[in-house]
Motif scaffolding. Structure first.
Motif, mmCIF file in Angstrom:
data_model
loop_
_atom_site.group_PDB
_atom_site.id
_atom_site.type_symbol
_atom_site.label_atom_id
_atom_site.label_comp_id
_atom_site.label_asym_id
_atom_site.label_seq_id
_atom_site.Cartn_x
_atom_site.Cartn_y
_atom_site.Cartn_z
ATOM 1 N N SER A 60 -5.418 10.321 -0.851
ATOM 2 C CA SER A 60 -4.616 9.420 -1.661
ATOM 3 C C SER A 60 -3.488 10.223 -2.313
ATOM 4 O O SER A 60 -3.695 11.373 -2.679
ATOM 5 C CB SER A 60 -5.491 8.792 -2.741
ATOM 6 O OG SER A 60 -4.692 8.198 -3.721
ATOM 7 N N TYR B 286 -2.537 9.873 -5.185
ATOM 8 C CA TYR B 286 -2.846 9.973 -6.608
ATOM 9 C C TYR B 286 -3.887 11.030 -6.926
ATOM 10 O O TYR B 286 -3.898 11.579 -8.016
ATOM 11 C CB TYR B 286 -3.329 8.616 -7.133
ATOM 12 C CG TYR B 286 -2.336 7.521 -6.895
ATOM 13 C CD1 TYR B 286 -1.107 7.518 -7.550
ATOM 14 C CD2 TYR B 286 -2.607 6.503 -5.999
ATOM 15 C CE1 TYR B 286 -0.187 6.524 -7.317
ATOM 16 C CE2 TYR B 286 -1.692 5.504 -5.762
ATOM 17 C CZ TYR B 286 -0.486 5.519 -6.429
ATOM 18 O OH TYR B 286 0.434 4.537 -6.195
ATOM 19 N N ASP B 287 -4.826 11.280 -5.998
ATOM 20 C CA ASP B 287 -5.940 12.193 -6.283
ATOM 21 C C ASP B 287 -6.109 13.140 -5.103
ATOM 22 O O ASP B 287 -6.516 12.721 -4.021
ATOM 23 C CB ASP B 287 -7.223 11.384 -6.514
ATOM 24 C CG ASP B 287 -8.370 12.250 -7.000
ATOM 25 O OD1 ASP B 287 -8.145 13.443 -7.244
ATOM 26 O OD2 ASP B 287 -9.481 11.718 -7.134
ATOM 27 N N ASP B 288 -5.810 14.432 -5.301
ATOM 28 C CA ASP B 288 -5.902 15.394 -4.204
ATOM 29 C C ASP B 288 -7.281 16.044 -4.099
ATOM 30 O O ASP B 288 -7.484 16.940 -3.302
ATOM 31 C CB ASP B 288 -4.818 16.465 -4.337
ATOM 32 C CG ASP B 288 -4.936 17.265 -5.618
ATOM 33 O OD1 ASP B 288 -5.708 16.853 -6.513
ATOM 34 O OD2 ASP B 288 -4.246 18.290 -5.733
ATOM 35 N N GLU C 239 -7.662 11.824 5.318
ATOM 36 C CA GLU C 239 -6.639 11.011 4.644
ATOM 37 C C GLU C 239 -6.835 11.163 3.150
ATOM 38 O O GLU C 239 -7.919 10.887 2.639
ATOM 39 C CB GLU C 239 -6.795 9.534 5.020
ATOM 40 C CG GLU C 239 -6.003 9.115 6.192
ATOM 41 C CD GLU C 239 -6.056 7.614 6.428
ATOM 42 O OE1 GLU C 239 -6.691 6.893 5.625
ATOM 43 O OE2 GLU C 239 -5.457 7.175 7.413
ATOM 44 N N LYS D 65 0.836 -1.202 0.000
ATOM 45 C CA LYS D 65 0.000 0.000 0.000
ATOM 46 C C LYS D 65 0.866 1.246 0.000
ATOM 47 O O LYS D 65 1.917 1.293 0.637
ATOM 48 C CB LYS D 65 -0.875 0.044 1.249
ATOM 49 C CG LYS D 65 -2.136 -0.740 1.142
ATOM 50 C CD LYS D 65 -2.998 -0.420 2.347
ATOM 51 C CE LYS D 65 -4.302 -1.148 2.248
ATOM 52 N NZ LYS D 65 -5.135 -0.914 3.407
ATOM 53 N N LYS D 66 0.396 2.265 -0.714
ATOM 54 C CA LYS D 66 1.079 3.554 -0.679
ATOM 55 C C LYS D 66 0.666 4.286 0.589
ATOM 56 O O LYS D 66 -0.430 4.087 1.109
ATOM 57 C CB LYS D 66 0.705 4.398 -1.901
ATOM 58 C CG LYS D 66 1.172 3.798 -3.205
ATOM 59 C CD LYS D 66 2.659 3.951 -3.334
ATOM 60 C CE LYS D 66 3.132 3.348 -4.634
ATOM 61 N NZ LYS D 66 4.563 3.279 -4.731
ATOM 62 N N LYS E 213 -0.761 7.063 2.964
ATOM 63 C CA LYS E 213 -1.813 8.073 2.858
ATOM 64 C C LYS E 213 -1.255 9.406 3.346
ATOM 65 O O LYS E 213 -0.394 9.446 4.219
ATOM 66 C CB LYS E 213 -3.020 7.692 3.717
ATOM 67 C CG LYS E 213 -3.618 6.368 3.359
ATOM 68 C CD LYS E 213 -4.454 6.473 2.127
ATOM 69 C CE LYS E 213 -5.137 5.147 1.854
ATOM 70 N NZ LYS E 213 -5.757 5.088 0.583
ATOM 71 N N GLY F 79 -11.025 12.332 -0.601
ATOM 72 C CA GLY F 79 -10.385 11.837 0.612
ATOM 73 C C GLY F 79 -11.383 11.165 1.528
ATOM 74 O O GLY F 79 -12.545 10.962 1.171
#
Length: 71
Positions: free
Chosen positions: A57, A59-61, A55, A2-3, A5, A64
């Protein structure tokens, strides 16, 4: 694997249907966030004006998950 958070603070601007909220983040951006499972289970009330921890991701700001309501 997992990346990690990204955790950010923000203020709730408005409550939307289906447990979604529009959040003004501390860096000035807006994000669309949903409630984490524990907040739903314990029925933690989130209202406009509340300070929350989100939190994000990496990849996508723009999206959340609300994980904590600050006092």
């Amino acid at each position: 694997m997992k990346k990690d958070k990204i955790r950010k603070s923000g203020v709730v601007l408005e409550a939307l249907p289906a447990g979604n909220f529009r959040i003004q983040l501390e860096d000035g951006k807006e994000a669309l966030c949903h409630l984490a499972g524990k907040l739903r289970i314990y029925r933690i009330r989130i209202l406009p004006g509340d300070k929350v921890t989100v939190e994000m991701s990496p990849y996508d700001d723009k999206r959340g998950r609300i994980v904590y309501r600050n006092r």
